[in-house]
Design a protein around this motif. Structure first.
Motif, mmCIF file in Angstrom:
data_model
loop_
_atom_site.group_PDB
_atom_site.id
_atom_site.type_symbol
_atom_site.label_atom_id
_atom_site.label_comp_id
_atom_site.label_asym_id
_atom_site.label_seq_id
_atom_site.Cartn_x
_atom_site.Cartn_y
_atom_site.Cartn_z
ATOM 1 N N UNK A 129 0.827 -1.195 0.000
ATOM 2 C CA UNK A 129 0.000 0.000 0.000
ATOM 3 C C UNK A 129 0.868 1.255 0.000
ATOM 4 N N UNK A 130 0.313 2.329 -0.542
ATOM 5 C CA UNK A 130 0.838 3.675 -0.334
ATOM 6 C C UNK A 130 -0.238 4.430 0.436
ATOM 7 N N UNK A 131 0.083 4.862 1.633
ATOM 8 C CA UNK A 131 -0.864 5.583 2.483
ATOM 9 C C UNK A 131 -0.356 7.013 2.588
ATOM 10 N N UNK A 132 -1.006 7.935 1.891
ATOM 11 C CA UNK A 132 -0.457 9.281 1.798
ATOM 12 C C UNK A 132 -1.558 10.341 1.820
ATOM 13 N N UNK A 155 4.239 2.058 2.227
ATOM 14 C CA UNK A 155 4.838 3.385 2.353
ATOM 15 C C UNK A 155 3.814 4.323 2.974
ATOM 16 N N UNK A 156 4.177 4.972 4.078
ATOM 17 C CA UNK A 156 3.319 5.918 4.782
ATOM 18 C C UNK A 156 3.949 7.293 4.588
ATOM 19 N N UNK A 179 9.316 -4.198 6.024
ATOM 20 C CA UNK A 179 9.599 -3.450 4.800
ATOM 21 C C UNK A 179 8.647 -2.258 4.674
ATOM 22 N N UNK A 180 8.703 -1.389 5.651
ATOM 23 C CA UNK A 180 7.817 -0.224 5.717
ATOM 24 C C UNK A 180 8.650 1.057 5.667
ATOM 25 N N UNK A 181 8.176 2.021 4.879
ATOM 26 C CA UNK A 181 8.785 3.349 4.792
ATOM 27 C C UNK A 181 7.838 4.356 5.425
ATOM 28 N N UNK A 208 12.136 1.934 7.546
ATOM 29 C CA UNK A 208 12.904 3.148 7.285
ATOM 30 C C UNK A 208 12.086 4.357 7.696
ATOM 31 N N UNK A 209 12.676 5.229 8.501
ATOM 32 C CA UNK A 209 12.009 6.435 8.992
ATOM 33 C C UNK A 209 12.842 7.644 8.574
ATOM 34 N N UNK A 210 12.201 8.593 7.859
ATOM 35 C CA UNK A 210 12.980 9.699 7.310
ATOM 36 C C UNK A 210 12.114 10.939 7.110
#
Length: 216
Positions: A129-132, A155-156, A179-181, A208-210
């Motif tokens: 998913x892309x949660x944006x 990806x959040x 495997x979460x961004x 990954x947190x950025x």
């Protein structure tokens, strides 16, 4: 190996259960969910669906065409766009891991807890998913209340909240993230990426947190 086995089991489930197609059979995703029973699949064609959806306790697979092809372009091309009337996607009826949402972009949600996805006493699978571009008081991207979902290949991005713009955990929530961004989420108080409280915890695998934090 576990991921391969899970993919195999999901495809077997799709092959043996009833599949409802959106929009060829049902004009909205929610109508497809409402017509389904435990074990069924709601398969969604590419497009933008302007609605807020609720699984209402159904243990079903909701998926884009990504589920068959593995083509990540389907994730970006199959969009559930909430209408700022609560979380875009809600699990609040005791759903378990056999309830899954796979292969979508989730945006446009707005809630007190969880703008993009809200889980309350539910443990679904959130995958590919892309949660944006969602917003909430807590958990702009994902908000969990007493819930233990598996969040995989997600990806959040770019969500906003008063606190915990990416992911918010409360009341004994214990998700597994793989495997979460979590990136570029904006908070106006605290917890730009993740905020964990009230006896909650999380298992992280390749997270990954950025670039999360207050607006610049």
């Amino acid at each position: 190996m576990k991921r391969i086995l899970l993919n195999h089991l999901i495809l077997i489930s799709i092959a043996t259960a009833t599949t409802f197609k959106v929009p060829s059979q049902f004009s909205t995703i929610q109508a497809g969910i409402d017509a389904s029973s435990n074990g069924d699949t709601v398969l969604v064609a590419s497009g933008t669906y302007k609605e807020n959806i609720d699984f209402y306790g159904m243990n079903i697979v909701l998926a884009s065409r990504f589920i068959f092809s593995g083509d990540k372009r389907y994730i970006k091309k199959t969009i559930i766009k909430g209408q700022e009337e609560g979380p875009t996607v809600t699990f609040s009826g005791g759903e378990d891991i056999s309830s899954a949402i796979i292969g979508f972009t989730i945006s446009g949600g707005e809630g007190s807890i969880g703008g993009g996805v809200f889980c309350s006493m539910a443990s679904p699978l959130l995958r590919n998913l892309i949660i944006k571009d969602n917003s909430a008081e807590k958990g702009g991207g994902v908000g969990l209340y007493a819930s233990n979902p598996q969040i995989r290949d997600v990806a959040i991005l770019g969500n906003t909240a008063f606190s915990s713009a990416g992911l918010y955990l409360t009341s004994f929530s214990s998700p597994i993230l793989s495997n979460v961004l979590i990136a570029n989420n904006i908070t106006y108080f605290s917890g730009g990426s993740i905020y964990i409280e009230e006896y909650s915890e999380s298992e992280f695998n390749k997270v990954t947190i950025s670039g999360n934090g207050p607006p610049k």
